[in-house]
Scaffold this motif. Structure first.
Motif, short mmCIF file in Angstrom:
data_model
loop_
_atom_site.label_atom_id
_atom_site.label_comp_id
_atom_site.label_asym_id
_atom_site.label_seq_id
_atom_site.Cartn_x
_atom_site.Cartn_y
_atom_site.Cartn_z
N PHE A 1 -5.98 -2.40 1.52
CA PHE A 1 -7.24 -1.27 2.35
C PHE A 1 -8.19 -2.98 1.99
N GLU A 2 -8.68 -2.53 0.91
CA GLU A 2 -10.42 -3.70 1.28
C GLU A 2 -9.79 -5.43 1.35
N TRP B 1 -10.59 2.79 7.89
CA TRP B 1 -10.36 1.50 8.07
C TRP B 1 -10.73 1.10 9.88
N LEU C 1 -0.59 6.40 4.54
CA LEU C 1 -1.41 5.90 4.11
C LEU C 1 -2.74 5.80 5.57
N ARG D 1 -2.59 0.46 -3.53
CA ARG D 1 -3.32 1.03 -2.22
C ARG D 1 -4.57 0.77 -1.41
N GLY D 2 -5.38 1.95 -2.00
CA GLY D 2 -7.21 1.73 -2.13
C GLY D 2 -7.19 0.20 -2.28
N ASP E 1 -5.40 11.34 -3.76
CA ASP E 1 -5.12 9.30 -4.90
C ASP E 1 -6.25 8.73 -4.92
N THR E 2 -7.63 8.58 -4.78
CA THR E 2 -8.39 7.91 -5.21
C THR E 2 -8.21 9.00 -7.04
N TYR F 1 -6.23 6.43 4.76
CA TYR F 1 -7.32 4.81 4.70
C TYR F 1 -7.03 3.69 6.06
N LEU G 1 -6.93 11.67 0.50
CA LEU G 1 -7.91 11.23 0.08
C LEU G 1 -7.97 11.06 -1.35
N ARG H 1 -9.75 -5.68 4.67
CA ARG H 1 -11.37 -6.34 5.58
C ARG H 1 -11.34 -6.94 5.53
N ALA I 1 0.68 -1.19 -0.06
CA ALA I 1 -0.67 -0.44 0.15
C ALA I 1 0.95 1.21 0.26
#
Length: 368
Positions: free
Chosen positions: A239-240, A269, A262, A235-236, A295-296, A265, A292, A243, A227
């Motif tokens: 974190f999925e 989380w 990070l 990176r996204g 980044d997205t 995110y 964020l 989860r 990440a």
């Protein structure tokens, strides 16, 4: 516990245990994985043969635990001794040995307390019965110390917690076996790159299989390391995948809050894990939200259709794109200028496009 002001106080995990039974079980599972550290090393350990047998016997523990789980009742020590002896003999002559259920994923490091840090030597002749008996006694003592096994009347059986642990490990193995695309042997970065093209359901199945195939702490560390790279989409997705790891990742994700790349995110989380129903606006400050967003948007720019940036702007600007762009250019994100430039090139509203272009230019020139 946590170190605090020269002393110690309750840590976040202890607070979680007060109201979350599953958190208690997850905590015990970590103790179960480290059973080799809890049994006193017998005097026989002073002889080199015990250190070798102990390391090899740890690999046989899954078979013993599986047998106890299937029997679901007391098993005589003599029967377990014979099972262990056969397993060690198979290993000695090149048999399957440690294949199958592996409820002790940290055994390789945990058993270092017994066999030291040197490369494990091999035994070319059958081990003496007394040595195998001493190793079995040490193993059962260790499993009893963590509450996984109950010993009485020269017999042993799994406790309810022991049955739960073995069943949970078997379910993990089934998950690994059922993975469709087979990414479990790849690195975290390769896994995430492959899953970028999957829909959410199949991607989660791959994440579950990948996490189940390795020690939880190692899986979490690899995902967080991936990440921190330059690819915002990875990176996204990392974190999925975290989860899926659930509470076992919490401590590492808390530490990741201190990493600027990070931080947003990680905060989201942790908020999701708390089950308190908070919205992202309640979790992220203006700076974190702006970082964020950039980044997205960079992930969209690198992996999606640039037209999607229009919706990305509308979804976050709350009717004030100029303010959004101002925060984006001040976010310190290395991709801020390229994202704003891309927005200026695709947004259908000339006023919004000009505002994005001015903000991009301001990033390049270092304007406030």
């Amino acid at each position: 516990v946590e170190a605090r002001d020269g002393g110690a106080g309750p840590g976040w995990r202890l607070h979680a245990w007060e109201h979350d039974d599953e958190a208690v079980v997850r905590g015990w599972s970590a103790l179960f994985d480290a059973w080799t550290l809890l049994a006193p090393v017998p005097p026989a350990a002073l002889r080199g043969v015990f250190t070798v047998l102990a390391g090899q016997a740890v690999d046989q523990a899954p078979q013993l635990l599986s047998f106890l789980h299937l029997v679901d009742g007391p098993v005589a020590d003599s029967e377990l001794l014979e099972l262990l002896r056969r397993g060690l003999d198979e290993r000695r002559v090149g048999g399957s040995g440690g294949a199958g259920l592996s409820p002790v994923p940290h055994a390789a490091s945990a058993v270092s307390a017994v066999r030291g840090t040197c490369r494990e030597p091999q035994i070319d002749t059958p081990a003496a019965p007394a040595d195998v008996a001493a190793v079995l006694d040490w193993m059962l003592d260790g499993l009893a110390a963590v509450g996984a096994v109950v010993r009485r009347n020269d017999a042993a059986e799994l406790s309810p917690l022991g049955h739960w642990a073995v069943r949970a490990k078997l379910e993990e193995i089934c998950t690994v076996a059922q993975t469709a695309a087979g990414h479990i042997e790849q690195s975290a970065y390769e896994l995430l790159n492959a899953c970028a093209d999957y829909s959410p359901g199949p991607a989660r199945a791959e994440y579950r299989a990948w996490v189940a195939a390795r020690p939880a702490d190692r899986a979490v560390a690899e995902l967080l390391d991936a990440a921190q790279g330059d690819d915002a989409l990875v990176r996204g997705l990392a974190f999925e995948a975290l989860r899926v790891a659930g509470g076992t990742a919490e401590q590492a994700v808390r530490a990741a809050v201190d990493e600027p790349v990070l931080r947003p995110y990680a905060l989201l989380w942790l908020a999701e894990q708390s089950d308190e129903g908070v919205s992202p606006a309640d979790v992220l400050g203006a700076e974190d939200a702006a970082w964020l967003w950039v980044d997205t948007a960079a992930a969209v720019l690198d992996h999606g259709e640039t037209e999607l940036l229009v919706g990305h702007v509308e979804g976050a600007s709350a009717g004030d794109p100029v303010r959004l762009f101002a925060r984006a250019r001040q976010s310190g994100h290395p991709r801020a200028a390229s994202v704003l430039t891309a927005v200026s090139g695709v947004h259908p509203d000339p006023g919004v496009a000009r505002a994005a272009r001015r903000s991009a230019f301001s990033v390049h020139t270092g304007g406030a």
